[in-house]
Design an enzyme around this catalytic site. Structure first.
Site, PDB file in Angstrom:
ATOM      1  N   ASP A  16       0.861  -1.178   0.000  1.00 40.83           N
ATOM      2  CA  ASP A  16       0.000   0.000   0.000  1.00 40.83           C
ATOM      3  C   ASP A  16       0.898   1.228   0.000  1.00 40.83           C
ATOM      4  OD1 ASP A  16      -2.239   1.634   0.145  1.00 40.83           O
ATOM      5  OD2 ASP A  16      -2.468   1.432   2.308  1.00 40.83           O
ATOM      6  N   SER A  17       0.310   2.373  -0.291  1.00 43.89           N
ATOM      7  CA  SER A  17       1.078   3.617  -0.243  1.00 43.89           C
ATOM      8  C   SER A  17       1.419   3.997   1.187  1.00 43.89           C
ATOM      9  CB  SER A  17       0.290   4.742  -0.912  1.00 43.89           C
ATOM     10  OG  SER A  17      -0.958   4.927  -0.263  1.00 43.89           O
ATOM     11  N   GLY A  49      -2.220   9.900  -4.009  1.00 45.42           N
ATOM     12  CA  GLY A  49      -3.340  10.521  -4.710  1.00 45.42           C
ATOM     13  C   GLY A  49      -3.007  11.804  -5.435  1.00 45.42           C
ATOM     14  N   CYS A  79      -3.577  -0.827  -2.294  1.00 44.33           N
ATOM     15  CA  CYS A  79      -3.757   0.611  -2.508  1.00 44.33           C
ATOM     16  C   CYS A  79      -4.811   0.846  -3.593  1.00 44.33           C
ATOM     17  CB  CYS A  79      -2.428   1.238  -2.924  1.00 44.33           C
ATOM     18  SG  CYS A  79      -2.528   2.993  -3.320  1.00 44.33           S
ATOM     19  N   ASN A  80      -5.847   1.607  -3.247  1.00 44.98           N
ATOM     20  CA  ASN A  80      -6.905   1.888  -4.220  1.00 44.98           C
ATOM     21  C   ASN A  80      -6.365   2.639  -5.431  1.00 44.98           C
ATOM     22  OD1 ASN A  80      -9.904   1.294  -3.192  1.00 44.98           O
ATOM     23  ND2 ASN A  80      -8.624   1.757  -1.423  1.00 44.98           N
ATOM     24  N   GLU A 158      -7.184   8.211  12.021  1.00 45.52           N
ATOM     25  CA  GLU A 158      -5.791   8.186  12.452  1.00 45.52           C
ATOM     26  C   GLU A 158      -5.570   8.985  13.735  1.00 45.52           C
ATOM     27  OE1 GLU A 158      -3.008   9.122   9.390  1.00 45.52           O
ATOM     28  OE2 GLU A 158      -3.363   7.208   8.349  1.00 45.52           O
ATOM     29  N   CYS A 190     -11.800   2.868   0.548  1.00 42.82           N
ATOM     30  CA  CYS A 190     -10.557   3.330   1.169  1.00 42.82           C
ATOM     31  C   CYS A 190     -10.197   2.321   2.245  1.00 42.82           C
ATOM     32  CB  CYS A 190     -10.730   4.720   1.768  1.00 42.82           C
ATOM     33  SG  CYS A 190      -9.309   5.281   2.745  1.00 42.82           S
ATOM     34  N   HIS A 192      -8.796   2.620   5.034  1.00 45.64           N
ATOM     35  CA  HIS A 192      -9.041   3.046   6.414  1.00 45.64           C
ATOM     36  C   HIS A 192     -10.480   2.789   6.851  1.00 45.64           C
ATOM     37  CE1 HIS A 192      -5.213   5.122   6.096  1.00 45.64           C
ATOM     38  NE2 HIS A 192      -5.318   5.588   7.322  1.00 45.64           N
TER      39      HIS A 192
END
Length: 271
Positions: A16-17, A49, A79-80, A158, A190, A192
């Site tokens: 993922d990023s 992004g 990662c989307n 977060e 996403c 998250h």
């Protein structure tokens, strides 16, 4: 073309990023507890992004080659943004299967009955890219597709504010109009967002099915592996970051329920 997996006991790569992909890793561990995983979070260059498509593809290939050198048998693009922009190129370039979070979520919804209204929520970039909306329209041409950006969800999660009065207000701010459309399914676009999956589900009610793309990916990976699942139970998962974040252990506990014992820092110059 389907790719053959003939190295059962090799690890599965996940990247993922940043750290959001840990929710995908969590779902993979639930469905495939006997597999070894190597997680890579590009924390030095997050977010993706605001990068160009060429830059995103370059980052994706750098990380994928790093994981390939680790001998992985399958790659999960958690990662989307990368899944939307670079998945086809990655699938063509590597001999092992490559599974993307966007595609897995869409395929799951497309296989459900009665999908006349489908919604997807995500970051502003993810929704503006129309990656989910385009694939959904291809798979469900008769359905109405709705996309809604929810940019405050990530910082709220977060910062640990999802249990405060801010979450109901934020849900209502972004999702009130979408709720009135009564979607049959709602994709969490996403990585998250699974941390507030239950709150989102309660907000929409039982008539809307909430789709956790991480869970969809895990189901897809299990399907792709088939008989090539590991025959050796392994708990030696590896975690690589390109920059150590001060709040990494806090976020990893939130995402996984436990602290990751060892973190390997990989500088971009040696990926």
């Amino acid at each position: 073309m389907a790719k053959t997996i003939n190295c059962e006991n090799h690890p599965i790569g996940v990247f993922d990023s940043g750290l959001g992909g840990l929710t995908v890793y969590r779902e993979l561990k639930k469905i495939l507890p006997g597999e070894k995983f190597i997680y890579f979070g590009d924390t030095a260059r997050v977010p993706y992004g605001n990068k160009s498509a060429d830059t995103i593809k370059r980052y994706a290939f750098e990380i994928s080659y790093f994981l390939a050198r680790k001998g992985i048998k399958l790659l999960v693009v958690a990662c989307n943004t990368v899944s939307a922009i670079a998945l086809d190129d990655l699938q063509e370039a590597f001999r092992f299967p490559v599974v993307g979070v966007v595609q897995a979520g869409v395929e799951l919804v497309a296989g459900l009955p009665g999908q006349s209204r489908v919604a997807v929520i995500g970051t502003t970039r993810a929704i503006k890219s129309r990656a989910y909306q385009t694939l959904l329209s291809q798979k469900l041409p008769a359905a109405r597709i709705y996309g809604q950006p929810c940019p405050l969800f990530v910082p709220l999660i977060e910062e640990g504010l999802e249990e405060t009065v801010l979450l109901p207000a934020t849900l209502d701010h972004y999702l009130a109009a979408l709720r009135r459309r009564k979607p049959d399914s709602l994709i969490l676009g996403c990585t998250h967002y699974p941390l507030i999956e239950h709150e989102i589900g309660d907000y929409f009610g039982n008539s809307t099915r909430v789709i956790n793309s991480g869970r969809a990916v895990a189901m897809k990976v299990a399907e792709v592996l088939g008989g090539a699942r590991s025959r050796i139970l392994s708990s030696s998962d590896e975690f690589y970051l390109t920059d150590k974040q001060a709040n990494f252990q806090k976020i990893s506990r939130k995402f996984l329920g436990f602290s990751i014992p060892k973190i390997n820092i990989i500088r971009n110059s040696i990926i």
